[in-house]
Design a protein around this motif. Structure first.
Motif, PDB file in Angstrom:
ATOM      1  N   GLY A  24       0.798  -1.219   0.000  1.00  0.00           N
ATOM      2  CA  GLY A  24       0.000   0.000   0.000  1.00  0.00           C
ATOM      3  C   GLY A  24       0.828   1.265   0.000  1.00  0.00           C
ATOM      4  N   GLY A  25       2.116   1.128   0.208  1.00  0.00           N
ATOM      5  CA  GLY A  25       2.998   2.283   0.257  1.00  0.00           C
ATOM      6  C   GLY A  25       3.426   2.776  -1.112  1.00  0.00           C
ATOM      7  N   SER A  26       4.307   3.771  -1.092  1.00  0.00           N
ATOM      8  CA  SER A  26       4.754   4.408  -2.331  1.00  0.00           C
ATOM      9  C   SER A  26       6.271   4.530  -2.361  1.00  0.00           C
ATOM     10  CB  SER A  26       4.155   5.812  -2.453  1.00  0.00           C
ATOM     11  OG  SER A  26       2.742   5.771  -2.516  1.00  0.00           O
ATOM     12  N   LEU A  27       6.796   4.537  -3.562  1.00  0.00           N
ATOM     13  CA  LEU A  27       8.204   4.810  -3.811  1.00  0.00           C
ATOM     14  C   LEU A  27       8.307   5.584  -5.110  1.00  0.00           C
ATOM     15  CD1 LEU A  27      10.069   1.443  -3.062  1.00  0.00           C
ATOM     16  CD2 LEU A  27      10.259   3.564  -1.761  1.00  0.00           C
ATOM     17  N   ARG A  28       9.379   6.355  -5.235  1.00  0.00           N
ATOM     18  CA  ARG A  28       9.646   7.071  -6.472  1.00  0.00           C
ATOM     19  C   ARG A  28      11.049   6.726  -6.931  1.00  0.00           C
ATOM     20  NH1 ARG A  28      10.874  13.331  -7.842  1.00  0.00           N
ATOM     21  NH2 ARG A  28       9.742  13.506  -9.826  1.00  0.00           N
ATOM     22  N   LEU A  29      11.137   6.152  -8.118  1.00  0.00           N
ATOM     23  CA  LEU A  29      12.429   5.831  -8.710  1.00  0.00           C
ATOM     24  C   LEU A  29      12.858   6.956  -9.643  1.00  0.00           C
ATOM     25  CD1 LEU A  29      11.896   2.073  -9.663  1.00  0.00           C
ATOM     26  CD2 LEU A  29      12.597   3.054  -7.475  1.00  0.00           C
ATOM     27  N   SER A  30      14.172   7.182  -9.690  1.00  0.00           N
ATOM     28  CA  SER A  30      14.739   8.174 -10.599  1.00  0.00           C
ATOM     29  C   SER A  30      15.875   7.532 -11.383  1.00  0.00           C
ATOM     30  CB  SER A  30      15.293   9.370  -9.829  1.00  0.00           C
ATOM     31  OG  SER A  30      14.295  10.017  -9.093  1.00  0.00           O
ATOM     32  N   CYS A  31      16.072   8.009 -12.581  1.00  0.00           N
ATOM     33  CA  CYS A  31      17.164   7.522 -13.424  1.00  0.00           C
ATOM     34  C   CYS A  31      17.688   8.695 -14.239  1.00  0.00           C
ATOM     35  CB  CYS A  31      16.685   6.409 -14.334  1.00  0.00           C
ATOM     36  SG  CYS A  31      17.895   5.868 -15.560  1.00  0.00           S
ATOM     37  N   ASP A  37      -0.239  -3.755 -17.985  1.00  0.00           N
ATOM     38  CA  ASP A  37      -1.581  -3.810 -17.407  1.00  0.00           C
ATOM     39  C   ASP A  37      -1.534  -3.920 -15.888  1.00  0.00           C
ATOM     40  OD1 ASP A  37      -3.086  -5.771 -20.106  1.00  0.00           O
ATOM     41  OD2 ASP A  37      -2.762  -3.617 -19.880  1.00  0.00           O
ATOM     42  N   SER A  38      -0.531  -4.600 -15.374  1.00  0.00           N
ATOM     43  CA  SER A  38      -0.451  -4.861 -13.940  1.00  0.00           C
ATOM     44  C   SER A  38      -0.181  -3.614 -13.108  1.00  0.00           C
ATOM     45  CB  SER A  38       0.618  -5.902 -13.651  1.00  0.00           C
ATOM     46  OG  SER A  38       1.878  -5.454 -14.100  1.00  0.00           O
ATOM     47  N   VAL A  39       0.274  -2.536 -13.760  1.00  0.00           N
ATOM     48  CA  VAL A  39       0.608  -1.319 -13.001  1.00  0.00           C
ATOM     49  C   VAL A  39      -0.259  -0.123 -13.370  1.00  0.00           C
ATOM     50  CG1 VAL A  39       2.991  -2.132 -12.813  1.00  0.00           C
ATOM     51  CG2 VAL A  39       2.404  -0.422 -14.555  1.00  0.00           C
ATOM     52  N   LYS A  40      -1.110  -0.285 -14.356  1.00  0.00           N
ATOM     53  CA  LYS A  40      -1.969   0.830 -14.776  1.00  0.00           C
ATOM     54  C   LYS A  40      -2.814   1.327 -13.602  1.00  0.00           C
ATOM     55  CE  LYS A  40      -2.442  -0.241 -19.700  1.00  0.00           C
ATOM     56  NZ  LYS A  40      -3.352  -0.718 -20.760  1.00  0.00           N
ATOM     57  N   GLY A  41      -2.849   2.650 -13.464  1.00  0.00           N
ATOM     58  CA  GLY A  41      -3.613   3.249 -12.379  1.00  0.00           C
ATOM     59  C   GLY A  41      -2.860   3.350 -11.076  1.00  0.00           C
ATOM     60  N   ARG A  42      -1.715   2.687 -10.978  1.00  0.00           N
ATOM     61  CA  ARG A  42      -0.914   2.740  -9.753  1.00  0.00           C
ATOM     62  C   ARG A  42       0.440   3.414  -9.968  1.00  0.00           C
ATOM     63  NH1 ARG A  42       0.851  -1.846  -7.510  1.00  0.00           N
ATOM     64  NH2 ARG A  42       0.949  -3.005  -9.477  1.00  0.00           N
ATOM     65  N   VAL A  51      14.384  10.264 -15.998  1.00  0.00           N
ATOM     66  CA  VAL A  51      13.070   9.637 -16.032  1.00  0.00           C
ATOM     67  C   VAL A  51      12.709   9.200 -14.613  1.00  0.00           C
ATOM     68  CG1 VAL A  51      13.984   7.345 -16.602  1.00  0.00           C
ATOM     69  CG2 VAL A  51      11.611   7.919 -17.190  1.00  0.00           C
ATOM     70  N   TYR A  52      11.427   9.305 -14.297  1.00  0.00           N
ATOM     71  CA  TYR A  52      10.951   8.964 -12.975  1.00  0.00           C
ATOM     72  C   TYR A  52       9.865   7.901 -13.076  1.00  0.00           C
ATOM     73  CZ  TYR A  52      12.992  13.586 -12.153  1.00  0.00           C
ATOM     74  OH  TYR A  52      13.846  14.660 -12.119  1.00  0.00           O
ATOM     75  N   LEU A  53       9.717   7.150 -11.987  1.00  0.00           N
ATOM     76  CA  LEU A  53       8.613   6.212 -11.887  1.00  0.00           C
ATOM     77  C   LEU A  53       8.015   6.367 -10.496  1.00  0.00           C
ATOM     78  CD1 LEU A  53       7.065   3.949 -13.391  1.00  0.00           C
ATOM     79  CD2 LEU A  53       8.503   2.315 -12.134  1.00  0.00           C
ATOM     80  N   GLN A  54       6.836   6.963 -10.436  1.00  0.00           N
ATOM     81  CA  GLN A  54       6.108   7.085  -9.177  1.00  0.00           C
ATOM     82  C   GLN A  54       5.264   5.836  -9.002  1.00  0.00           C
ATOM     83  OE1 GLN A  54       6.162   9.584  -6.741  1.00  0.00           O
ATOM     84  NE2 GLN A  54       4.896   8.135  -5.596  1.00  0.00           N
ATOM     85  N   MET A  55       5.509   5.125  -7.932  1.00  0.00           N
ATOM     86  CA  MET A  55       4.827   3.862  -7.683  1.00  0.00           C
ATOM     87  C   MET A  55       3.974   3.984  -6.431  1.00  0.00           C
ATOM     88  SD  MET A  55       7.883   1.157  -8.556  1.00  0.00           S
ATOM     89  CE  MET A  55       8.870   1.628  -7.151  1.00  0.00           C
ATOM     90  N   ASN A  56       2.674   3.893  -6.611  1.00  0.00           N
ATOM     91  CA  ASN A  56       1.729   3.973  -5.497  1.00  0.00           C
ATOM     92  C   ASN A  56       1.000   2.651  -5.330  1.00  0.00           C
ATOM     93  OD1 ASN A  56       2.377   6.742  -5.231  1.00  0.00           O
ATOM     94  ND2 ASN A  56       0.765   7.338  -6.669  1.00  0.00           N
ATOM     95  N   GLN A  59      16.720  -2.263  -6.285  1.00  0.00           N
ATOM     96  CA  GLN A  59      15.843  -3.257  -5.690  1.00  0.00           C
ATOM     97  C   GLN A  59      14.633  -2.593  -5.036  1.00  0.00           C
ATOM     98  OE1 GLN A  59      16.374  -6.989  -5.228  1.00  0.00           O
ATOM     99  NE2 GLN A  59      14.193  -6.617  -4.931  1.00  0.00           N
ATOM    100  N   VAL A  60      13.465  -3.140  -5.322  1.00  0.00           N
ATOM    101  CA  VAL A  60      12.228  -2.726  -4.652  1.00  0.00           C
ATOM    102  C   VAL A  60      11.651  -3.955  -3.965  1.00  0.00           C
ATOM    103  CG1 VAL A  60       9.861  -1.917  -4.967  1.00  0.00           C
ATOM    104  CG2 VAL A  60      11.737  -0.847  -6.241  1.00  0.00           C
ATOM    105  N   ILE A  61      11.426  -3.851  -2.672  1.00  0.00           N
ATOM    106  CA  ILE A  61      10.839  -4.945  -1.893  1.00  0.00           C
ATOM    107  C   ILE A  61       9.578  -4.436  -1.223  1.00  0.00           C
ATOM    108  CG2 ILE A  61      11.161  -6.572   0.008  1.00  0.00           C
ATOM    109  CD1 ILE A  61      14.169  -6.409  -0.534  1.00  0.00           C
TER     110      ILE A  61
END
Length: 120
Positions: A15-22, A61-66, A78-83, A115-117
């Motif tokens: 349920g948490g969030s992370l933001r990846l940057s590259c 499809d598995s990440v759409k909307g999140r 480039v960033y990836l906001q993961m909620n 790594q994302v856990i």
């Protein structure tokens, strides 16, 4: 000739969030597509999301909307906001970029992975 430095991975509860940057650096003339891939334990690498230089996006499809991918062209980043992260999002996430060098050669480069856990 192109270096990618990723950051932002870590351990997060479901349920948490992370933001990846590259961030890309080197002899870059232009960057076309930028994207994020992931490889979960025992699985093949898969596309998570990508974005063109014009801002068009594509998501698994598995990440759409999140998840939301974005980029800062001025910073070659480039960033990836993961909620709403789920345990099944646990993986090593890799940044990928493709474009043209200052020598006018095409390039396709990968980051070292972060790594994302997702676990309670």
């Amino acid at each position: 000739q192109v270096q990618l430095v990723e950051s932002g991975g870590g351990l997060v509860q479901p349920g948490g969030s992370l933001r990846l940057s590259c961030a890309a650096s080197g002899s870059i003339f232009t960057i076309n597509a930028m994207g994020w891939y992931r490889r979960a334990p025992g699985k093949e690498r898969e596309l998570v999301a990508d974005i063109t230089s014009g801002g068009s996006t594509n998501y698994a499809d598995s990440v759409k909307g999140r998840f939301t991918i974005s980029r800062d062209n001025a910073k070659n980043t480039v960033y990836l906001q993961m909620n709403s992260l789920r345990p099944e999002d646990t993986a090593v996430y890799y940044c990928n970029t493709e474009g043209v060098l200052t020598t006018y050669q095409k390039f396709n480069s990968w980051g070292q992975g972060t790594q994302v856990i997702v676990s309670s």
